[in-house]
Write a protein that holds these residues in place. Structure first.
Motif, PDB file in Angstrom:
ATOM      1  N   CYS A   9       0.832  -1.201   0.000  1.00 21.46           N
ATOM      2  CA  CYS A   9       0.000   0.000   0.000  1.00 21.46           C
ATOM      3  C   CYS A   9       0.871   1.258   0.000  1.00 21.46           C
ATOM      4  N   LYS A  11       0.299   3.830   1.658  1.00 22.63           N
ATOM      5  CA  LYS A  11       0.313   4.340   3.034  1.00 22.63           C
ATOM      6  C   LYS A  11       1.114   3.447   3.976  1.00 22.63           C
ATOM      7  N   GLY A  13       2.351  -0.943   4.671  1.00 22.30           N
ATOM      8  CA  GLY A  13       1.699  -2.229   4.904  1.00 22.30           C
ATOM      9  C   GLY A  13       1.171  -2.807   3.600  1.00 22.30           C
ATOM     10  N   THR A  14       0.086  -3.566   3.678  1.00 23.83           N
ATOM     11  CA  THR A  14      -0.513  -4.147   2.484  1.00 23.83           C
ATOM     12  C   THR A  14      -1.899  -3.570   2.266  1.00 23.83           C
ATOM     13  N   CYS A  15      -2.288  -3.471   0.990  1.00 24.05           N
ATOM     14  CA  CYS A  15      -3.613  -2.956   0.642  1.00 24.05           C
ATOM     15  C   CYS A  15      -4.690  -3.951   1.068  1.00 24.05           C
ATOM     16  N   ASN A  16      -5.809  -3.422   1.477  1.00 28.13           N
ATOM     17  CA  ASN A  16      -6.964  -4.261   1.792  1.00 28.13           C
ATOM     18  C   ASN A  16      -8.111  -3.813   0.901  1.00 28.13           C
ATOM     19  N   THR A  17      -8.505  -4.682  -0.011  1.00 32.25           N
ATOM     20  CA  THR A  17      -9.563  -4.336  -0.956  1.00 32.25           C
ATOM     21  C   THR A  17     -10.908  -4.668  -0.342  1.00 32.25           C
ATOM     22  N   LYS A  18     -11.683  -3.628  -0.136  1.00 28.77           N
ATOM     23  CA  LYS A  18     -13.004  -3.798   0.458  1.00 28.77           C
ATOM     24  C   LYS A  18     -14.021  -3.040  -0.378  1.00 28.77           C
ATOM     25  N   CYS A  24      -8.609   0.153  -2.001  1.00 35.74           N
ATOM     26  CA  CYS A  24      -7.998   0.031  -0.681  1.00 35.74           C
ATOM     27  C   CYS A  24      -8.612   1.072   0.258  1.00 35.74           C
ATOM     28  N   SER A  25      -8.973   0.659   1.455  1.00 38.19           N
ATOM     29  CA  SER A  25      -9.581   1.598   2.401  1.00 38.19           C
ATOM     30  C   SER A  25      -8.542   2.536   3.005  1.00 38.19           C
ATOM     31  N   LYS A  26      -7.242   2.207   2.881  1.00 37.35           N
ATOM     32  CA  LYS A  26      -6.188   3.066   3.416  1.00 37.35           C
ATOM     33  C   LYS A  26      -5.764   4.152   2.424  1.00 37.35           C
ATOM     34  N   CYS A  27      -5.450   3.744   1.183  1.00 41.11           N
ATOM     35  CA  CYS A  27      -4.919   4.711   0.214  1.00 41.11           C
ATOM     36  C   CYS A  27      -5.944   5.145  -0.825  1.00 41.11           C
TER      37      CYS A  27
END
Length: 64
Positions: A9, A11, A13-18, A24-27
């Protein structure tokens, strides 16, 4: 056995696809690239192993 993708990611860490858009909820970006990983249980333990491939087709064929 299941296949999943780990993508770094922006931002950290790793991207989380939701969600429906698979962002990604982070980036806020759609993850691209990254190798496909296998997750399976062997001898009562959960094993995570890289397919070393960015192609889903190649990873599925190696899984068999």
């Amino acid at each position: 056995m299941s296949l999943y993708r780990r993508v770094t990611c922006a931002k950290g860490g790793t991207c989380n696809t939701k969600g429906a858009s698979a962002t990604c909820s982070k980036c806020g970006k759609q993850p691209k690239g990254g190798a496909w990983w296998y997750r399976f249980r062997f001898g009562g333990r959960i094993i995570h192993e890289s397919s070393r491939s960015q192609s889903l087709t190649v990873a599925r064929d190696a899984e068999k």
